[in-house]
Scaffold this motif. Structure first.
Motif, PDB file in Angstrom:
ATOM      1  N   ALA A 139       0.807  -1.216   0.000  1.00 11.28           N
ATOM      2  CA  ALA A 139       0.000   0.000   0.000  1.00 11.28           C
ATOM      3  C   ALA A 139       0.840   1.266   0.000  1.00 11.28           C
ATOM      4  N   ARG A 155       2.363   6.633  -1.772  1.00  9.42           N
ATOM      5  CA  ARG A 155       1.181   6.079  -1.114  1.00  9.42           C
ATOM      6  C   ARG A 155       0.139   5.752  -2.174  1.00  9.42           C
ATOM      7  N   GLU A 158      -6.649   5.494  -2.513  1.00 10.77           N
ATOM      8  CA  GLU A 158      -7.632   4.675  -1.820  1.00 10.77           C
ATOM      9  C   GLU A 158      -8.380   3.739  -2.759  1.00 10.77           C
ATOM     10  N   ILE A 161      -6.447   0.546  -2.989  1.00 13.05           N
ATOM     11  CA  ILE A 161      -6.556  -0.275  -1.779  1.00 13.05           C
ATOM     12  C   ILE A 161      -7.948  -0.899  -1.705  1.00 13.05           C
ATOM     13  N   LEU A 177      -1.878  -4.883   4.504  1.00 15.45           N
ATOM     14  CA  LEU A 177      -1.388  -3.681   3.833  1.00 15.45           C
ATOM     15  C   LEU A 177       0.082  -3.532   4.199  1.00 15.45           C
ATOM     16  N   THR A 192      -1.471   6.656   8.220  1.00 15.87           N
ATOM     17  CA  THR A 192      -2.228   7.026   7.020  1.00 15.87           C
ATOM     18  C   THR A 192      -3.164   5.910   6.577  1.00 15.87           C
ATOM     19  N   LEU A 193      -2.958   4.704   7.104  1.00 14.07           N
ATOM     20  CA  LEU A 193      -3.790   3.550   6.740  1.00 14.07           C
ATOM     21  C   LEU A 193      -4.821   3.223   7.816  1.00 14.07           C
ATOM     22  N   TYR A 196      -8.306   1.774   7.173  1.00 11.88           N
ATOM     23  CA  TYR A 196      -8.364   0.365   6.804  1.00 11.88           C
ATOM     24  C   TYR A 196      -7.980  -0.551   7.965  1.00 11.88           C
TER      25      TYR A 196
END
Length: 340
Positions: A139, A155, A158, A161, A177, A192-193, A196
């Motif tokens: 990711a 990055r 979205e 992902i 991820l 930042t994830l 999720y």
């Protein structure tokens, strides 16, 4: 093992990613995912069956008598833990690149046909352990170019992902991820994830190979992480599990050299997080087994993993890719298997 070539192959995404916009978002929101991303109702935790847990870890130790394994006395997980009751079998890669792993090489239906074949092979080889399929998606990707902030990482948007999560739903798979921090760090990148990671089916992987603490450009040398990096990730996941009433998370740490993971004895364990050190190198079978013994077996943390490469493991004839039966002879038996 030609690790330089391993790194070069991992970096081919640069051209493919040149058009990525990390600020893009998917227009249609999945209401089911929104509900499971952090609004779980409070419920009482039931204790894990510690006897069954110990017995399973003893079986995974595969007769080891050194005292390193089974390594079960440091921490017992919360109920709902995947490991060691299931073996995770994961397909790895990035959807923008056909050269970073099987995940980006074939369309979803073909991918699932192949992944299901690997799942069945593992079920046949070890009928005592159920198999949990997984999609292991990169990711945050180390880059050969600095980008606007000079951090040499990209990055994923979205919507990409979300696509990985959609592929996982096709076969009731969990999702990892993976984070390659480059000149950034886990404290900056992992949060930042969070959207999720609040989902119960989403777990985390970190790759020291591309953690360039001395400021080198990714791909010029093998990077490193310290126990403090792993502990940050583990603490962060622990907090998410507690605040959102989630089942335990799995944290995969890739490793194939001594320097990739420093101060392993200082890695903290939590009931909310299960740590897997994954043997990530490629090459002939004897070298892969040696790498596993030196850097995973001898420096015991909690659980072990093993990566298999569909192409790189076969680069030099008469090399063959190790089979489930081969890996089940290892001490300890890996409980996380990754295919690239």
């Amino acid at each position: 093992m030609n690790y330089k070539h391993h790194i070069v192959l991992s970096m081919v995404f640069v051209l493919a990613l040149s058009g990525c916009d990390s600020k893009k978002t998917h227009g249609a929101k999945n209401s089911k995912e929104e509900k499971i991303s952090g609004q779980a109702e409070e419920k009482e935790r039931t204790p894990i069956d510690t006897l069954a847990y110990q017995q399973k870890l003893k079986a995974l130790a595969n007769g080891d008598t050194t005292g390193l394994w089974p390594n079960h006395l440091r921490s017992y997980p919360l109920d709902g833990a995947i490991l060691p009751f299931k073996r995770i079998v994961a397909f790895y890669g990035n959807l923008y690149s056909k050269k970073m792993g099987i995940l980006g090489e074939v369309p979803p239906k073909e991918l699932w046909k192949k992944l299901n074949g690997e799942v069945k092979a593992w079920e046949k080889a070890d009928s005592s352990t159920r198999v949990q399929p997984a999609i292991h998606y990169i990711a945050i990707v180390a880059s050969g170019t600095p980008g606007k902030d000079g951090k040499f990482r990209t990055r994923m948007p979205e919507h990409q992902i979300d696509s990985a999560l959609s592929i996982a739903r096709m076969g009731d798979a969990i999702v990892f991820l993976d984070v390659q921090v480059a000149l950034s760090d886990v404290k900056t990148e992992v949060p930042t994830l969070e959207k999720y990671l609040k989902m119960p089916q989403v777990h985390l992987g970190i790759d020291p190979e591309f953690s360039m603490k001395e400021g080198h450009r990714p791909g010029t040398k093998i990077g490193t992480m310290d126990a403090t990096d792993v502990n940050f990730c583990s603490d962060y996941l622990t907090k998410l599990v507690k605040e959102n009433n989630l089942p335990p998370k799995v944290l995969v740490v890739h490793r194939f050299t001594q320097g990739m993971l420093r101060n392993y004895k200082n890695i903290k364990l939590h009931p909310e997080v299960q740590v897997v050190v994954n043997m990530d190198g490629w090459g002939e079978p004897v070298l892969k087994r040696s790498t596993y013994k030196l850097y995973v077996y001898k420096e015991a943390v909690q659980f072990t993993g093993f990566k298999l490469f569909y192409k790189n493991d076969l680069k030099k004839a008469p090399h063959v890719m190790l089979t489930p039966q081969d890996l089940l002879k290892l001490k300890p038996q890996p409980i996380y298997i990754q295919y690239q």
